[in-house]
Design a protein around this motif. Structure first.
Motif, PDB file in Angstrom:
ATOM      1  N   ALA A  33       0.826  -1.347   0.323  1.00 39.89           N
ATOM      2  CA  ALA A  33      -0.178   0.242  -0.303  1.00 39.89           C
ATOM      3  C   ALA A  33       0.480   1.577   0.529  1.00 39.89           C
ATOM      4  N   ASN A  34       1.836   1.011   0.495  1.00 35.68           N
ATOM      5  CA  ASN A  34       3.041   1.990   0.277  1.00 35.68           C
ATOM      6  C   ASN A  34       4.264   2.100  -1.125  1.00 35.68           C
ATOM      7  N   TRP A  35       3.851   1.219  -1.535  1.00 39.30           N
ATOM      8  CA  TRP A  35       4.800   1.588  -3.152  1.00 39.30           C
ATOM      9  C   TRP A  35       4.208   2.482  -3.488  1.00 39.30           C
ATOM     10  N   LYS A  36       5.463   2.853  -4.855  1.00 35.55           N
ATOM     11  CA  LYS A  36       5.377   3.820  -5.431  1.00 35.55           C
ATOM     12  C   LYS A  36       4.528   3.185  -6.861  1.00 35.55           C
ATOM     13  N   THR A  37       3.567   3.739  -7.419  1.00 38.01           N
ATOM     14  CA  THR A  37       3.415   3.735  -8.929  1.00 38.01           C
ATOM     15  C   THR A  37       4.914   3.622 -10.158  1.00 38.01           C
ATOM     16  N   TRP A  38       4.443   3.254 -11.519  1.00 38.27           N
ATOM     17  CA  TRP A  38       5.650   3.264 -11.886  1.00 38.27           C
ATOM     18  C   TRP A  38       5.030   4.120 -13.199  1.00 38.27           C
ATOM     19  N   LEU A  39       3.974   4.681 -13.940  1.00 42.73           N
ATOM     20  CA  LEU A  39       3.917   5.248 -14.963  1.00 42.73           C
ATOM     21  C   LEU A  39       2.530   6.018 -14.564  1.00 42.73           C
ATOM     22  N   LEU A  40       2.037   6.128 -13.636  1.00 39.64           N
ATOM     23  CA  LEU A  40       0.872   6.675 -13.620  1.00 39.64           C
ATOM     24  C   LEU A  40       1.273   8.282 -12.984  1.00 39.64           C
ATOM     25  N   ASN A  41       0.801   9.198 -14.284  1.00 40.82           N
ATOM     26  CA  ASN A  41       1.377  10.541 -13.673  1.00 40.82           C
ATOM     27  C   ASN A  41       0.951  11.100 -11.889  1.00 40.82           C
ATOM     28  N   ASN A  42      -0.922  10.800 -12.065  1.00 39.78           N
ATOM     29  CA  ASN A  42      -1.201  11.284 -10.664  1.00 39.78           C
ATOM     30  C   ASN A  42      -1.548   9.887 -10.495  1.00 39.78           C
ATOM     31  N   PRO A  43      -1.178   9.395  -9.177  1.00 37.42           N
ATOM     32  CA  PRO A  43      -2.368   8.020  -8.914  1.00 37.42           C
ATOM     33  C   PRO A  43      -4.129   8.414  -8.060  1.00 37.42           C
ATOM     34  N   GLN A  44      -3.550   9.278  -7.292  1.00 36.90           N
ATOM     35  CA  GLN A  44      -4.050  10.295  -6.253  1.00 36.90           C
ATOM     36  C   GLN A  44      -5.727  10.384  -7.192  1.00 36.90           C
ATOM     37  N   GLN A  45      -5.577  10.365  -8.501  1.00 38.65           N
ATOM     38  CA  GLN A  45      -7.007  11.084  -9.039  1.00 38.65           C
ATOM     39  C   GLN A  45      -7.678   9.480  -9.847  1.00 38.65           C
ATOM     40  N   ILE A  46      -7.276   8.705  -9.397  1.00 39.16           N
ATOM     41  CA  ILE A  46      -7.735   7.438  -9.439  1.00 39.16           C
ATOM     42  C   ILE A  46      -8.228   6.479  -8.385  1.00 39.16           C
ATOM     43  N   ILE A  47      -9.722   6.974  -7.608  1.00 38.21           N
ATOM     44  CA  ILE A  47     -10.021   7.045  -6.657  1.00 38.21           C
ATOM     45  C   ILE A  47     -11.046   5.703  -6.880  1.00 38.21           C
ATOM     46  N   ILE A  48     -11.797   5.054  -6.090  1.00 36.68           N
ATOM     47  CA  ILE A  48     -13.254   4.485  -6.661  1.00 36.68           C
ATOM     48  C   ILE A  48     -14.294   4.751  -4.919  1.00 36.68           C
ATOM     49  N   ALA A  49     -15.416   4.262  -4.886  1.00 35.02           N
ATOM     50  CA  ALA A  49     -16.348   5.050  -4.076  1.00 35.02           C
ATOM     51  C   ALA A  49     -16.087   4.096  -2.847  1.00 35.02           C
ATOM     52  N   ALA A  50     -16.278   4.129  -2.031  1.00 30.75           N
ATOM     53  CA  ALA A  50     -16.125   3.564  -0.221  1.00 30.75           C
ATOM     54  C   ALA A  50     -17.315   2.468  -0.917  1.00 30.75           C
ATOM     55  N   LEU A 124      -2.305   0.293  -6.137  1.00 35.18           N
ATOM     56  CA  LEU A 124      -3.441   1.203  -5.859  1.00 35.18           C
ATOM     57  C   LEU A 124      -4.732   0.387  -5.292  1.00 35.18           C
ATOM     58  N   ALA A 125      -4.746  -0.586  -5.565  1.00 37.61           N
ATOM     59  CA  ALA A 125      -6.056  -1.677  -5.152  1.00 37.61           C
ATOM     60  C   ALA A 125      -5.417  -1.565  -3.516  1.00 37.61           C
ATOM     61  N   TRP A 126      -4.272  -2.210  -3.306  1.00 37.01           N
ATOM     62  CA  TRP A 126      -3.553  -2.711  -1.918  1.00 37.01           C
ATOM     63  C   TRP A 126      -4.563  -1.619  -0.873  1.00 37.01           C
ATOM     64  N   LYS A 127      -3.384  -0.085  -1.642  1.00 34.00           N
ATOM     65  CA  LYS A 127      -4.033   1.173  -1.124  1.00 34.00           C
ATOM     66  C   LYS A 127      -5.794   1.026  -0.108  1.00 34.00           C
ATOM     67  N   GLU A 128      -6.518   0.748  -1.550  1.00 35.35           N
ATOM     68  CA  GLU A 128      -7.745   0.631  -0.724  1.00 35.35           C
ATOM     69  C   GLU A 128      -8.103  -0.367  -0.001  1.00 35.35           C
ATOM     70  N   LYS A 129      -7.753  -1.584   0.194  1.00 32.88           N
ATOM     71  CA  LYS A 129      -7.649  -2.494   0.845  1.00 32.88           C
ATOM     72  C   LYS A 129      -8.052  -2.236   2.882  1.00 32.88           C
ATOM     73  N   ALA A 130      -6.373  -1.504   3.018  1.00 33.41           N
ATOM     74  CA  ALA A 130      -5.817  -1.192   3.826  1.00 33.41           C
ATOM     75  C   ALA A 130      -6.796   0.074   4.160  1.00 33.41           C
ATOM     76  N   LYS A 131      -7.264   0.774   3.552  1.00 37.50           N
ATOM     77  CA  LYS A 131      -8.292   2.247   4.069  1.00 37.50           C
ATOM     78  C   LYS A 131      -9.048   1.504   4.377  1.00 37.50           C
TER      79      LYS A 131
END
Length: 443
Positions: A33-50, A124-131
């Motif tokens: 969940a703390n790893w950095k993505t490789w090619l996404l410019n703004n990964p924080q803009q890719i979101i899913i609903a709760a 990004l999925a792991w960030k959401e899982k942890a969240k």
């Protein structure tokens, strides 16, 4: 005999590894969940609903139980197929099967792009899982008995759906004529998790949305990979160098590398005159082992290294760690992608002559490929992938380098490369593979 024994060992190891699929789970690790993505410019803009409310979850639980009550052999087969290994496992088999059906796409190395999309989407999925920390269906309703081992990770979003969408959209981009079959497989992979009783429908929907968003952004990157550049028609005229009707892969040095800084970062020094190499080749006496290696490696490409990576991940019981598995596949295929660009940069810088052109009386064991010889593509690719495999599985380094050396030697045995082509390429590949692995892991 050596090659036959090796093949038997690989086969037996694969059988043992497959038997470990149902082995006890490894501890859950959310470090990814703390790893950095490789090619996404703004990964924080890719979101899913709760995740949905508890009342909607109850409705979904009821739907899962109703579906599981209707499981048949066809659905069980799909469940078992997609549950073999980590989510990226089957898609790495699928992409390699598609690549060799379409030569013009093969040169773009879609396996690298697909795996980047899977990797970035999985992080990004792991960030959401942890969240959100959503529990699995069987944890919320003990009456649900999954037909497979339920993952110990949080449920939302579904990692198989994330992977399926990321992989499918990338593959449709490269193989649009296969859109229907690719999408059918992706939806089957996603549905199999609901049918198995380990995911909610909303897990799958969220995972699909996330994977799709990531893939669409990676596709935009792939569109600018340099593959659209056309050959200007300039051809070598020096009879002491390689000549041919059409130089296959001549625009590869113009492709954009993913990790290395430029196509010429690992450019080799000029080749020597091949007089002594030619004498060695003509004096070489074939034997059973040399012929078997020549034919074996002539019929195998990058798929053998992907298969070996899969085997090692089964052996080390990594299947429960989707991010770690995705990272191995991604670094391996990205390194190969960049290695091909670098190898062809040296090929078309020097236009190294082939044995059958240096001495027209010489008869190789197999057909000579339609591009310059120095450095060897097989040897360079083997050196690259062996270096990456050593990075992730150091205890097996001896096996990897023996395979890489066999691959390099096989091109000499086949009579299509001088030994200098192979040894220079093997060294170059080792340096490049190590560089890519270390650079990736430092990010």
């Amino acid at each position: 005999m050596k090659q036959i024994i090796f093949s038997i060992v690989i086969t037996l190891s694969s059988i043992v590894a497959m038997a470990q699929i149902n082995s006890p789970h490894q501890p859950v690790n959310y470090e990814a969940a703390n790893w950095k993505t490789w090619l996404l410019n703004n990964p924080q803009q890719i979101i899913i609903a709760a995740p949905p409310s508890s009342s909607q979850s109850k409705t979904e639980l009821q739907s899962i139980k109703q579906g599981m009550a209707k499981l048949d052999d066809k659905k069980l087969t799909q469940i078992k197929y997609w549950d073999a290994g980590a989510p990226a496992y089957r898609w790495n088999q699928i992409v390699l099967g598609l690549m060799f059906q379409k030569q013009e796409v093969l040169l773009r190395m879609p396996a690298a792009w697909m795996n980047i999309a899977i990797y970035d989407a999985t992080i990004l999925a792991w960030k959401e899982k942890a969240k959100y920390k959503r529990k699995r269906p069987n944890e919320l309703d003990p009456s649900i008995k999954p037909v497979i081992n339920a993952p110990l990770t949080f449920s939302y979003p579904c990692e198989h759906s994330v992977t399926a969408a990321a992989a499918a959209y990338m593959l449709v981009y490269f193989f649009p004529e296969k859109t229907d079959s690719i999408m059918q497989m992706a939806h089957a992979a996603s549905q199999s998790r609901i049918d198995a009783g380990v995911q909610f429908q909303s897990d799958v929907d969220a995972g699909w949305k996330l994977g799709e968003q990531v893939a669409k952004e990676i596709i935009e990157k792939a569109k600018n990979d340099g593959s659209a550049i056309k050959w200007d028609g300039n051809m070598n005229k020096d009879p002491k160098k390689w000549t041919g009707a059409y130089p296959m892969g001549i625009t590869l040095p113009l492709f954009t590398p993913i990790v290395i800084r430029s196509a010429d970062q690992f450019r080799l020094p000029p080749p020597p005159d091949f007089e002594n190499d030619m004498k060695e080749l003509k004096n070489f006496k074939q034997n059973f082992n040399s012929r078997s290696l020549a034919y074996y490696w002539a019929s195998h490409g990058p798929e053998i290294w992907n298969d070996l990576a899969s085997q090692k991940m089964f052996e080390y019981r990594m299947s429960d760690d989707a991010p770690a598995v995705s990272r191995v596949y991604t670094v391996l295929n990205v390194a190969y992608h960049d290695a091909v660009i670098a190898i062809f940069d040296s090929k078309y810088t020097y236009w190294g002559i082939r044995p059958i052109q240096y001495d027209t009386t010489y008869k190789p064991l197999i057909t000579t490929p339609p591009f310059p010889g120095y450095p060897s593509g097989h040897a360079g690719g083997a050196g690259t992938t062996a270096a990456v495999m050593e990075y992730f599985f150091p205890a097996d380094a001896k096996l990897f380098w023996q395979m890489a050396q066999d691959c390099a030697d096989s091109r000499f045995y086949a009579g299509i490369h001088f030994r200098t082509d192979n040894e220079a390429a093997l060294k170059m590949g080792k340096e490049l593979g190590k560089y890519v692995a270390e650079t990736w892991m430092k990010k």
